[in-house]
Scaffold this active site. Structure first.
Site, mmCIF file in Angstrom:
data_model
loop_
_atom_site.group_PDB
_atom_site.id
_atom_site.type_symbol
_atom_site.label_atom_id
_atom_site.label_comp_id
_atom_site.label_asym_id
_atom_site.label_seq_id
_atom_site.Cartn_x
_atom_site.Cartn_y
_atom_site.Cartn_z
ATOM 1 N N ILE A 183 0.821 -1.217 0.000
ATOM 2 C CA ILE A 183 0.000 0.000 0.000
ATOM 3 C C ILE A 183 0.854 1.265 0.000
ATOM 4 O O ILE A 183 0.348 2.356 -0.251
ATOM 5 C CB ILE A 183 -0.964 0.024 1.209
ATOM 6 C CG1 ILE A 183 -0.199 -0.163 2.522
ATOM 7 C CG2 ILE A 183 -2.034 -1.032 1.067
ATOM 8 C CD1 ILE A 183 -1.093 -0.123 3.756
ATOM 9 N N GLY A 202 11.885 4.946 0.999
ATOM 10 C CA GLY A 202 13.293 4.665 0.796
ATOM 11 C C GLY A 202 13.832 3.608 1.737
ATOM 12 O O GLY A 202 14.885 3.030 1.479
ATOM 13 N N MET A 203 13.126 3.338 2.845
ATOM 14 C CA MET A 203 13.622 2.403 3.832
ATOM 15 C C MET A 203 12.828 1.115 3.874
ATOM 16 O O MET A 203 13.350 0.059 4.230
ATOM 17 C CB MET A 203 13.588 3.065 5.223
ATOM 18 C CG MET A 203 14.244 2.266 6.322
ATOM 19 S SD MET A 203 14.283 3.175 7.881
ATOM 20 C CE MET A 203 12.569 3.117 8.363
ATOM 21 N N ALA A 204 11.559 1.173 3.506
ATOM 22 C CA ALA A 204 10.706 0.006 3.673
ATOM 23 C C ALA A 204 9.500 0.116 2.763
ATOM 24 O O ALA A 204 9.206 1.160 2.185
ATOM 25 C CB ALA A 204 10.257 -0.118 5.129
ATOM 26 N N THR A 205 8.774 -1.008 2.651
ATOM 27 C CA THR A 205 7.494 -1.062 1.952
ATOM 28 C C THR A 205 6.431 -1.471 2.959
ATOM 29 O O THR A 205 6.656 -2.358 3.795
ATOM 30 C CB THR A 205 7.535 -2.072 0.796
ATOM 31 O OG1 THR A 205 8.535 -1.661 -0.135
ATOM 32 C CG2 THR A 205 6.185 -2.157 0.101
ATOM 33 N N LYS A 243 5.110 -3.269 7.951
ATOM 34 C CA LYS A 243 6.199 -2.526 7.306
ATOM 35 C C LYS A 243 7.407 -3.453 7.235
ATOM 36 O O LYS A 243 7.909 -3.909 8.269
ATOM 37 C CB LYS A 243 6.532 -1.263 8.092
ATOM 38 C CG LYS A 243 7.786 -0.557 7.571
ATOM 39 C CD LYS A 243 7.948 0.830 8.174
ATOM 40 C CE LYS A 243 7.185 1.853 7.372
ATOM 41 N NZ LYS A 243 7.538 3.227 7.686
ATOM 42 N N ASP A 256 11.619 12.519 11.915
ATOM 43 C CA ASP A 256 11.290 12.481 10.477
ATOM 44 C C ASP A 256 9.854 12.952 10.264
ATOM 45 O O ASP A 256 9.051 12.271 9.629
ATOM 46 C CB ASP A 256 11.490 11.061 9.947
ATOM 47 C CG ASP A 256 11.531 11.027 8.414
ATOM 48 O OD1 ASP A 256 11.730 12.090 7.798
ATOM 49 O OD2 ASP A 256 11.347 9.939 7.839
#
Length: 635
Positions: A24, A28-31, A47, A141
């Site tokens: 979904i 840059g670090m995870a899906t 994640k 962040d």
């Protein structure tokens, strides 16, 4: 031929519990995947870290720690973290599933928001960050991608602490996952020193607010480094430069949140949230809900009335038609063939009456409501900006005595009289009360005072007595203050507790018995105990060896450290000259030696028939202590 690329993670059962569904979101670090907790039968968001991060042991360890910290956060505006783990090299995080979209999606759709809409989003974001700051967690962040807008209207903040985990990965990964993706929201201290605290999140939230109001971040560039450079060396501009018509207080709020010096920002998100709430309380809602970039059009105000023109036409001076001063021929009446009709005269009369009525109404309005306006809100802005805003509104400005404030920076407007949005006559005077900044009280010098006097001095200075500890001191008398913490001259808030260290006096020491101890060793031992040895004399002694301590004062007991201990050192036994009894008879020699205090031992040689002393030990003229045995050899 068609080749279908499938995601190998989709369909997996992680940790024997979490079924991974369709992706979904990707960063840059995870899906992030939609998932199902098969144990509790509830939807979740999973994640999954990209392989480059999962292979980094330092990242995995920090990711685990940060995920556990985030899981302790329980707040309605924080995306809940349910679980974290690793399965066959796949590092994952299980979170609350939020049906909706991100704030970034909303900005793509709307472009920008009104101040009211922006604050409606920002307030729950700040509430979430404030809860994290109270728990000692810094987000690091804050950006629109991490703000989720649920379909049911809730606002949620995600990814607490994960930026810190990402910073432990390799430099190339950190660049791709953190700097490139979030450089638009980085605080100067993150760029310069790589550090972050609650004030760092405040800066990022201020940048997000700027983007919500204007539609773009404050800084852009050809490269991430160019943008980072601007964060360090340039102030975030007022959003009204990109969107004219914004209320000055909105500019002031963005400026306060995005100061380059962290000490000049609100201390945490809760402080910034208070400022937002106060701004919305003081500034009228209609001044925060505008969607136009230009000032609103004049809508039926008295400036559009035709009264002055009508009155001028009705009262215009006529030129004399004849006689002295005539400038034209006498009036000959209407042109031939034209008659002044009665209806025409009626219309003229009606217009005149309407003009007079309008003039009377305008006069009534002017002397009633027309001379009044409302005070613009200039709270929280500097004196020059406030003066310019009020002057532009047709008002005069005066300055009253400044006051202390914990929330308003020194030099900015703390209060106005009249209050914002209150009635004031046009050209009236608004009195500004400026802030002197936080009120601070210097810690008085209390060293050397008694504890009670020190407490009085602290109260008189606007401070309070904190914890009192005691310690021995060789320089400060018992019961007197040795030091304070914080020290003298340190500025503190009112009623701050100041800790004191009070002297217990000189530390007591037990005096050891040193009689019979070699004098040099005895002195060293006393020095090691903090006592002061002093050799006061020497005496003969038949019981204590020469050079050893014969006596001391005090002999024993407990004395204050630094006390002098007197030592008398033994000279050994006193020596006397041995009489010479050579060639004396046994009887005479014995009598002479005994008379001198010695004992006599007679040894006969060769039968002792001659009865004369041949030799003696010790010899005549030698020294020996009284009572010593003198051996005489008789032949």
């Amino acid at each position: 031929m068609t080749t279908q690329v499938t995601d190998p993670v989709v369909g997996r059962l992680l940790d024997g519990r979490y079924r991974v569904g369709e992706p979904i979101a990707r960063g840059g670090m995870a899906t992030v995947y939609q998932g199902l907790d098969t144990r509790l039968e509830r939807p979740v968001a999973v994640k999954i870290m990209h392989p480059g991060f999962a292979d980094d042991e330092a990242f995995v360890a920090r990711f685990t720690r940060e995920a556990r910290s985030a899981a302790r956060l329980s707040h309605p505006n924080v995306v809940a973290v349910f679980d974290q783990g690793a399965d066959a090299g796949t590092v994952f995080l299980v979170m609350e599933y939020i049906a909706g979209r991100t704030l970034r999606d909303l900005l793509r759709e709307r472009g920008r928001l009104t101040p009211t809409e922006a604050f409606d989003v920002l307030e729950p974001v700040l509430a979430a960050l404030g809860a994290a700051h109270e728990a000692g967690i810094v987000h690091r962040d804050v950006k629109p991608e991490n703000v989720l807008l649920a379909d049911d209207g809730r606002v949620k903040v995600a990814d607490f602490g994960l930026a810190r985990a990402a910073s432990s990965a390799s430099s190339s990964q950190a660049t791709a996952g953190v700097l490139i993706g979030t450089v638009a929201y980085l605080a100067p201290e993150q760029v310069e020193r790589g550090i972050a605290d609650a004030r760092t999140d405040v800066y990022s939230a201020g940048v997000v607010l700027y983007e919500l109001l204007t539609g773009t971040p404050p800084f852009t560039g050809d490269s991430p480094m160019a943008v980072a450079y601007q964060h360090v060396h340039e102030d975030v501009p007022p959003p009204s430069l990109a969107r004219p018509g914004l209320h000055p207080s909105v500019d002031a709020l963005v400026s306060k949140a995005t100061r380059r010096d962290p000490d000049e920002r609100p201390a945490d998100a809760n402080r910034l949230l208070q400022a937002v709430v106060e701004l919305r309380r003081l500034v009228p809602a209609d001044e925060l809900s505008t969607t136009n970039s230009a000032p609103p059009e004049n809508n039926g105000s008295h400036d559009t009335l035709v009264v002055p023109l009508a009155v001028a036409g009705a009262t215009k001076a006529t030129t004399p038609r004849s006689g002295v001063g005539a400038v034209g021929p006498p009036s000959a009446g209407p042109p031939p063939g034209v008659r002044r009709s009665r209806p025409g005269r009626i219309i003229v009369a009606l217009l005149l009456l309407l003009a007079l009525a309008a003039g009377a109404g305008w006069a009534s309005w002017w002397y009633g409501e027309g001379r009044w306006t409302t005070t613009p809100s200039v709270l929280g802005v500097d004196e020059d900006t406030a003066t310019a805003t009020l002057t532009a509104a047709g008002l005069q400005v005066s300055i009253s005595e400044p006051v202390f404030s914990e929330t308003v920076k020194a030099g900015d407007v703390y209060d106005t009289d009249p209050k914002p949005n209150e009635r004031i006559r046009e050209n009236g005077t608004v009195t500004l009360t400026l802030s002197k900044g936080p009120e601070r009280f210097e810690v008085p010098k209390v060293a050397g005072l008694s504890q009670s006097d020190a407490e009085t001095a602290l109260k008189e200075a606007g401070l309070a007595l904190g914890k009192v500890t005691t310690k021995y001191s060789s320089t400060v008398a018992k019961g007197k203050v040795i030091s304070s913490d914080p020290g003298a001259g340190k500025p503190l808030r009112a009623d701050t507790a100041v800790r004191l260290t009070v002297s217990k006096g000189v530390q007591p020491v037990t005096v050891p018995n040193l009689v019979g101890t070699e004098a040099t060793a005895a002195q060293k031992k006393l020095l090691d105990l903090g006592l002061k040895p002093k050799v006061t004399g020497e005496k003969f002694s038949t019981k204590v060896a020469k050079g050893d301590v014969l006596s001391q004062s005090p002999k024993s007991g407990t004395v204050p450290k630094g006390t002098e201990v007197s030592l008398v050192v033994s000279k050994g036994p006193e020596l006397f000259e041995v009489p010479n009894v050579f060639r004396k008879s046994t009887a005479d020699a014995t009598r002479i030696l005994k008379a001198a205090g010695f004992k006599v031992n007679v040894v006969k040689q060769l039968g002792g028939f001659v009865d004369l002393v041949r030799t003696q030990t010790p010899g005549g003229g030698d020294l020996a202590p009284k009572g010593a045995v003198i051996t005489i050899y008789v032949i």
